[in-house]
Design a protein around this motif. Structure first.
Motif, PDB file in Angstrom:
ATOM      1  N   UNK A 145     -18.107  67.015   1.955  1.00 23.65           N
ATOM      2  CA  UNK A 145     -18.435  68.592   1.697  1.00 23.65           C
ATOM      3  C   UNK A 145     -17.241  70.101   2.207  1.00 23.65           C
ATOM      4  N   UNK A 146     -16.280  69.255   1.638  1.00 21.88           N
ATOM      5  CA  UNK A 146     -15.109  70.670   1.825  1.00 21.88           C
ATOM      6  C   UNK A 146     -15.617  71.734   0.511  1.00 21.88           C
ATOM      7  N   UNK A 170     -18.766  73.056   0.686  1.00 23.16           N
ATOM      8  CA  UNK A 170     -18.571  74.293   1.771  1.00 23.16           C
ATOM      9  C   UNK A 170     -18.057  75.416   0.677  1.00 23.16           C
ATOM     10  N   UNK A 230     -22.265  67.261   7.825  1.00 21.45           N
ATOM     11  CA  UNK A 230     -21.253  68.205   8.013  1.00 21.45           C
ATOM     12  C   UNK A 230     -21.499  69.411   7.061  1.00 21.45           C
ATOM     13  N   UNK A 231     -22.038  69.574   6.119  1.00 21.92           N
ATOM     14  CA  UNK A 231     -22.335  70.973   5.151  1.00 21.92           C
ATOM     15  C   UNK A 231     -23.680  71.701   6.499  1.00 21.92           C
ATOM     16  N   UNK A 232     -24.351  71.342   7.111  1.00 23.92           N
ATOM     17  CA  UNK A 232     -24.883  72.178   7.658  1.00 23.92           C
ATOM     18  C   UNK A 232     -25.510  71.640   9.170  1.00 23.92           C
ATOM     19  N   UNK A 233     -24.339  71.371   9.870  1.00 27.19           N
ATOM     20  CA  UNK A 233     -23.965  70.759  11.092  1.00 27.19           C
ATOM     21  C   UNK A 233     -23.099  71.953  12.057  1.00 27.19           C
ATOM     22  N   UNK A 234     -23.297  73.284  10.813  1.00 25.07           N
ATOM     23  CA  UNK A 234     -22.447  73.823  12.174  1.00 25.07           C
ATOM     24  C   UNK A 234     -22.690  75.064  12.226  1.00 25.07           C
ATOM     25  N   UNK A 235     -24.102  75.776  11.906  1.00 25.38           N
ATOM     26  CA  UNK A 235     -24.921  76.800  13.085  1.00 25.38           C
ATOM     27  C   UNK A 235     -24.038  77.288  13.922  1.00 25.38           C
ATOM     28  N   UNK A 240     -14.862  59.958   8.376  1.00 27.09           N
ATOM     29  CA  UNK A 240     -15.324  60.542   7.088  1.00 27.09           C
ATOM     30  C   UNK A 240     -14.632  61.082   6.048  1.00 27.09           C
ATOM     31  N   UNK A 241     -13.785  61.040   5.323  1.00 26.18           N
ATOM     32  CA  UNK A 241     -12.924  60.985   4.304  1.00 26.18           C
ATOM     33  C   UNK A 241     -13.148  59.830   3.910  1.00 26.18           C
ATOM     34  N   UNK A 288     -17.084  59.667   2.773  1.00 30.29           N
ATOM     35  CA  UNK A 288     -17.130  59.877   1.104  1.00 30.29           C
ATOM     36  C   UNK A 288     -16.726  59.281   0.181  1.00 30.29           C
TER      37      UNK A 288
END
Lengths: 265, 160
Positions: free
Chosen positions: B13-14, B17, B54-59, B107-108, B111
């Motif tokens: 994800x990092x 992002x 993770x990528x789209x979860x923030x909002x 999470x790491x 992945x």
């Protein structure tokens, strides 16, 4: 294209394996070839049938030669022999095989001897020359590979092969994007039309109960729902240009943003 | 001559992002090279389904730009761009092992387990703190984006 020939030789002494003869082995191989031929034509609406003839029998060896559809015969024979080679090595179902082939092949191999001098030698002659030496080890591996002892709920993304809906038999082949392996999909009457429509699309996501073996191969899905995925080829560099949405993280750096999203902040 | 098989590369994800936001500019040329390799089909990309939350979860953008979010979602949801690796039982069990073995965060570890399960050649990340760059785990090399992808790899290019 020329006819394809498979030679086979039983090394198992007949007094140790009284039930096993070249004739019975030939019958088993013909059954297996019929299934692998069908599997090799997975995108065709109707499979072409290959006829084989026992070409020569002497002592513990014999040969099968195709007398029709040489292209399909060649693919079927190579799939079978390569599959047996794979089965000698691992507990995974060989690439391109389905459960039916695996179960039948397990029965054949389980009747063979257990060492290098008491197996079944197979060879395909044609444009590709492939050989296999099959022993009872392959039988054990295939028995494990076809034992679907683990179930979970999830989905698989892949490409659909032939969809069959005859009476209560409603199945389709799905080639997984992730593993490149074949998965049997079973579906209910309510999904017949949906499955037939989805067949023309390049990628689908099949959701349902996943059945896997101890090696982690998902080999069957009992379908609950089906989703057709976007098949448009997208240019990644253009779709996600560098820094095109800096506000997404609300001003946080990638590391800080991830920490927050993961609940570590 | 037969066409060479594409290299299989998993991303986390990092990395995505950083590409989207322009953060960590030192890695921008490497990520651009990776994306160009994927576009020219010299690389096949893989990623865990964790990329979605993770990528789209923030909002955290106020207000969120639906067109841009949709563009990201469509990339993640398109199997011709990236093959998603689901967090199946086997991936989860592997993640457990890797978490313990390498002292990774859950999470790491997930992945990396997804990358191992998919049988990729390389796992590319910009997270140098949590992963040991240059190490090999279960046959998968952990690398920074832009690391040599093979003899045919493009030279490093700008961030475009």
């Amino acid at each position: 294209m020329e006819a394809v020939q498979i030679d086979y030789e039983l090394e198992t002494p007949l007094d140790q394996m009284p039930a096993l003869t070249p004739f019975e082995t030939g019958t088993d191989l013909l059954h297996l070839l019929a299934i692998t031929a069908d599997l090799e034509q997975f995108r065709d609406a109707k499979a072409r049938k290959v006829d084989w003839r026992v070409h020569s029998v002497s002592g513990t060896s014999a040969a099968l030669r195709s007398i029709s559809e040489p292209d399909v015969a060649s693919r079927a024979a190579l799939s079978l022999v390569r599959g047996f080679n794979e089965a000698e090595e691992t507990e995974q179902l060989p690439r391109g095989w389905n459960l039916r082939v695996g179960q039948r092949a397990a029965r054949v191999a389980s009747r063979l001897g257990d060492d290098d001098n008491t197996g079944l030698r197979l060879s395909v002659h044609g444009p590709d020359d492939v050989r296999a030496h099959v022993t009872r080890r392959a039988g054990r591996h295939l028995k494990s590979a076809t034992d679907l002892r683990i179930t979970s709920y999830g989905s698989v993304v892949g490409v659909l092969g032939r969809v069959t809906a005859k009476g209560k038999q409603r199945t389709a082949a799905l080639w997984s994007d992730l593993t490149g392996r074949r998965i049997d999909v079973r579906f209910g009457e309510q999904h017949v039309e949906e499955m037939r429509n989805a067949w023309a699309h390049s990628h689908v996501e099949v959701t349902g109960v996943l059945h896997e073996n101890v090696s982690g191969q998902v080999l069957r899905v009992n379908l609950d729902s089906l989703r057709v995925l976007d098949r448009e080829r997208v240019n990644l560099s253009e779709a996600l240009p560098h820094g095109f949405y800096p506000e997404m993280t609300g001003g946080l750096g990638a590391r800080e943003y991830l920490r927050l999203v993961r609940g570590e902040g | 001559m037969a066409k060479a098989e594409p290299k299989k590369v998993a991303i986390d994800s990092g990395l995505l992002i950083a590409r989207i936001t322009g953060d960590r500019p030192e890695h921008a040329p490497g990520i651009a090279t990776l994306f160009h390799e994927a576009d020219s089909q010299k690389v096949k990309l893989f990623g865990s389904t964790l990329l979605f939350p993770e990528v789209l979860g923030g909002g955290y953008d106020d207000p969120v730009d639906p067109a841009k979010e949709n563009a990201i979602f469509r990339v993640l949801d398109n199997p011709s761009v990236i093959t998603m690796v689901q967090v199946t039982r086997q991936v989860a069990v592997l993640a457990r092992d890797l978490r313990r073995e390498l002292h990774l965060k859950t999470a790491d570890a997930t992945h990396l387990a997804s990358a191992v399960f998919a049988g990729v050649d390389m796992f590319m990340t910009i997270d140098e703190n949590d992963f040991t760059i240059g190490s090999t785990v279960r046959g998968v090399e952990i690398a920074l984006p832009g690391s040599a992808l093979g003899e045919d790899a493009l030279p490093l290019i700008g961030p475009g």
